[in-house]
Motif scaffolding. Structure first.
Motif, mmCIF file in Angstrom:
data_model
loop_
_atom_site.group_PDB
_atom_site.id
_atom_site.type_symbol
_atom_site.label_atom_id
_atom_site.label_comp_id
_atom_site.label_asym_id
_atom_site.label_seq_id
_atom_site.Cartn_x
_atom_site.Cartn_y
_atom_site.Cartn_z
ATOM 1 N N MET A 1 44.985 -41.961 -30.683
ATOM 2 C CA MET A 1 45.880 -42.750 -29.868
ATOM 3 C C MET A 1 46.992 -41.831 -29.381
ATOM 4 O O MET A 1 47.544 -41.059 -30.146
ATOM 5 C CB MET A 1 46.425 -43.912 -30.704
ATOM 6 C CG MET A 1 47.402 -44.787 -29.956
ATOM 7 S SD MET A 1 47.962 -46.189 -30.924
ATOM 8 C CE MET A 1 46.751 -47.375 -30.452
ATOM 9 N N SER A 2 47.314 -41.930 -28.117
ATOM 10 C CA SER A 2 48.354 -41.067 -27.561
ATOM 11 C C SER A 2 49.743 -41.534 -27.997
ATOM 12 O O SER A 2 49.938 -42.688 -28.393
ATOM 13 C CB SER A 2 48.283 -41.081 -26.032
ATOM 14 O OG SER A 2 48.711 -42.354 -25.545
ATOM 15 N N GLN A 3 50.711 -40.641 -27.907
ATOM 16 C CA GLN A 3 52.090 -40.992 -28.241
ATOM 17 C C GLN A 3 52.619 -42.087 -27.315
ATOM 18 O O GLN A 3 53.363 -42.959 -27.732
ATOM 19 C CB GLN A 3 52.987 -39.744 -28.169
ATOM 20 C CG GLN A 3 52.753 -38.769 -29.302
ATOM 21 C CD GLN A 3 53.049 -39.396 -30.653
ATOM 22 O OE1 GLN A 3 54.083 -40.021 -30.849
ATOM 23 N NE2 GLN A 3 52.118 -39.225 -31.589
ATOM 24 N N ASP A 4 52.212 -42.046 -26.050
ATOM 25 C CA ASP A 4 52.654 -43.068 -25.105
ATOM 26 C C ASP A 4 52.127 -44.445 -25.520
ATOM 27 O O ASP A 4 52.868 -45.432 -25.521
ATOM 28 C CB ASP A 4 52.185 -42.726 -23.685
ATOM 29 C CG ASP A 4 52.743 -43.712 -22.672
ATOM 30 O OD1 ASP A 4 53.987 -43.894 -22.636
ATOM 31 O OD2 ASP A 4 51.941 -44.318 -21.936
ATOM 32 N N ALA A 5 50.855 -44.504 -25.892
ATOM 33 C CA ALA A 5 50.278 -45.777 -26.334
ATOM 34 C C ALA A 5 50.947 -46.247 -27.620
ATOM 35 O O ALA A 5 51.241 -47.428 -27.781
ATOM 36 C CB ALA A 5 48.779 -45.635 -26.530
ATOM 37 N N LEU A 6 51.206 -45.310 -28.522
ATOM 38 C CA LEU A 6 51.855 -45.656 -29.783
ATOM 39 C C LEU A 6 53.257 -46.215 -29.556
ATOM 40 O O LEU A 6 53.694 -47.132 -30.251
ATOM 41 C CB LEU A 6 51.898 -44.415 -30.680
ATOM 42 C CG LEU A 6 52.061 -44.641 -32.169
ATOM 43 C CD1 LEU A 6 51.053 -45.631 -32.711
ATOM 44 C CD2 LEU A 6 51.954 -43.325 -32.900
ATOM 45 N N ARG A 7 53.966 -45.683 -28.558
ATOM 46 C CA ARG A 7 55.302 -46.166 -28.220
ATOM 47 C C ARG A 7 55.311 -47.646 -27.834
ATOM 48 O O ARG A 7 56.296 -48.328 -28.005
ATOM 49 C CB ARG A 7 55.867 -45.345 -27.059
ATOM 50 C CG ARG A 7 57.097 -44.576 -27.419
ATOM 51 C CD ARG A 7 57.643 -43.795 -26.236
ATOM 52 N NE ARG A 7 57.322 -42.386 -26.449
ATOM 53 C CZ ARG A 7 56.475 -41.663 -25.736
ATOM 54 N NH1 ARG A 7 55.879 -42.163 -24.694
ATOM 55 N NH2 ARG A 7 56.246 -40.412 -26.033
ATOM 56 N N ALA A 25 42.984 -55.953 -26.984
ATOM 57 C CA ALA A 25 42.621 -54.537 -26.805
ATOM 58 C C ALA A 25 41.625 -54.374 -25.661
ATOM 59 O O ALA A 25 41.759 -53.465 -24.832
ATOM 60 C CB ALA A 25 42.037 -53.973 -28.101
ATOM 61 N N ALA A 26 40.647 -55.262 -25.586
ATOM 62 C CA ALA A 26 39.650 -55.184 -24.510
ATOM 63 C C ALA A 26 40.309 -55.405 -23.154
ATOM 64 O O ALA A 26 40.030 -54.684 -22.189
ATOM 65 C CB ALA A 26 38.548 -56.213 -24.743
ATOM 66 N N GLU A 27 41.203 -56.382 -23.077
ATOM 67 C CA GLU A 27 41.889 -56.664 -21.814
ATOM 68 C C GLU A 27 42.812 -55.520 -21.399
ATOM 69 O O GLU A 27 43.078 -55.328 -20.221
ATOM 70 C CB GLU A 27 42.679 -57.966 -21.935
ATOM 71 C CG GLU A 27 41.785 -59.190 -22.008
ATOM 72 C CD GLU A 27 42.545 -60.477 -22.342
ATOM 73 O OE1 GLU A 27 43.760 -60.413 -22.615
ATOM 74 O OE2 GLU A 27 41.901 -61.544 -22.344
ATOM 75 N N ALA A 28 43.285 -54.746 -22.380
ATOM 76 C CA ALA A 28 44.174 -53.620 -22.098
ATOM 77 C C ALA A 28 43.402 -52.338 -21.795
ATOM 78 O O ALA A 28 44.001 -51.287 -21.580
ATOM 79 C CB ALA A 28 45.125 -53.395 -23.273
ATOM 80 N N GLY A 29 42.063 -52.435 -21.810
ATOM 81 C CA GLY A 29 41.265 -51.257 -21.469
ATOM 82 C C GLY A 29 40.887 -50.383 -22.644
ATOM 83 O O GLY A 29 40.546 -49.220 -22.466
ATOM 84 N N PHE A 30 40.939 -50.908 -23.848
ATOM 85 C CA PHE A 30 40.600 -50.120 -25.035
ATOM 86 C C PHE A 30 39.189 -50.426 -25.536
ATOM 87 O O PHE A 30 38.926 -50.399 -26.728
ATOM 88 C CB PHE A 30 41.607 -50.380 -26.160
ATOM 89 C CG PHE A 30 42.960 -49.805 -25.901
ATOM 90 C CD1 PHE A 30 43.191 -48.453 -26.021
ATOM 91 C CD2 PHE A 30 44.011 -50.631 -25.522
ATOM 92 C CE1 PHE A 30 44.442 -47.917 -25.782
ATOM 93 C CE2 PHE A 30 45.264 -50.104 -25.274
ATOM 94 C CZ PHE A 30 45.481 -48.745 -25.406
ATOM 95 N N HIS A 32 36.671 -48.647 -25.608
ATOM 96 C CA HIS A 32 36.079 -47.510 -26.320
ATOM 97 C C HIS A 32 36.395 -47.503 -27.819
ATOM 98 O O HIS A 32 35.733 -46.827 -28.589
ATOM 99 C CB HIS A 32 36.531 -46.195 -25.676
ATOM 100 C CG HIS A 32 38.006 -45.979 -25.725
ATOM 101 N ND1 HIS A 32 38.890 -46.666 -24.907
ATOM 102 C CD2 HIS A 32 38.764 -45.174 -26.493
ATOM 103 C CE1 HIS A 32 40.122 -46.274 -25.170
ATOM 104 N NE2 HIS A 32 40.061 -45.370 -26.130
ATOM 105 N N VAL A 33 37.403 -48.237 -28.241
ATOM 106 C CA VAL A 33 37.711 -48.289 -29.672
ATOM 107 C C VAL A 33 37.210 -49.570 -30.321
ATOM 108 O O VAL A 33 37.345 -49.748 -31.523
ATOM 109 C CB VAL A 33 39.232 -48.131 -29.946
ATOM 110 C CG1 VAL A 33 39.720 -46.775 -29.510
ATOM 111 C CG2 VAL A 33 40.025 -49.243 -29.309
ATOM 112 N N LEU A 34 36.636 -50.446 -29.532
ATOM 113 C CA LEU A 34 36.109 -51.699 -30.065
ATOM 114 C C LEU A 34 34.648 -51.516 -30.434
ATOM 115 O O LEU A 34 33.752 -51.762 -29.658
ATOM 116 C CB LEU A 34 36.266 -52.826 -29.035
ATOM 117 C CG LEU A 34 37.694 -53.129 -28.634
ATOM 118 C CD1 LEU A 34 37.723 -54.134 -27.508
ATOM 119 C CD2 LEU A 34 38.501 -53.626 -29.812
ATOM 120 N N LYS A 35 34.414 -51.030 -31.624
ATOM 121 C CA LYS A 35 33.052 -50.764 -32.061
ATOM 122 C C LYS A 35 32.678 -51.712 -33.190
ATOM 123 O O LYS A 35 33.534 -52.379 -33.763
ATOM 124 C CB LYS A 35 32.908 -49.319 -32.512
ATOM 125 C CG LYS A 35 33.875 -48.926 -33.610
ATOM 126 C CD LYS A 35 33.792 -47.454 -33.905
ATOM 127 C CE LYS A 35 34.860 -47.110 -34.928
ATOM 128 N NZ LYS A 35 34.959 -45.718 -35.180
#
Length: 78
Positions: A1-7, A25-30, A32-35
């Protein structure tokens, strides 16, 4: 996770269900992490399961008994 996302991350998520968090998370474009979730023992690392479990439980030998005549056929070590 990037620092910007973590912020932009808000903790804790305890008031939200896992399904709802996955939907967000899916609606936010994540996607790729929904496995698929693992229900195995992946948290024990590269150890044998027997070695891991014996750190927490005492071995309790049990007999294998024939259902035909009640004769003890062998023993399971834990």
């Amino acid at each position: 996770m990037s620092q910007d996302a973590l912020r932009h991350t808000v903790f804790p998520l305890s008031g939200l269900t896992k399904d709802y968090v996955k939907k967000i998370a899916a609606e936010a474009g994540f996607q790729h992490v929904l496995k698929k979730e693992s229900m195995g023992f992946c948290f024990i690392g590269k150890r044998k399961f027997e070695d891991f479990i014996l750190e927490y439980l005492e071995p309790k030998p049990v007999n294998f008994v024939s259902i035909e005549d009640g004769k003890i056929m062998g023993e399971h070590k834990d």
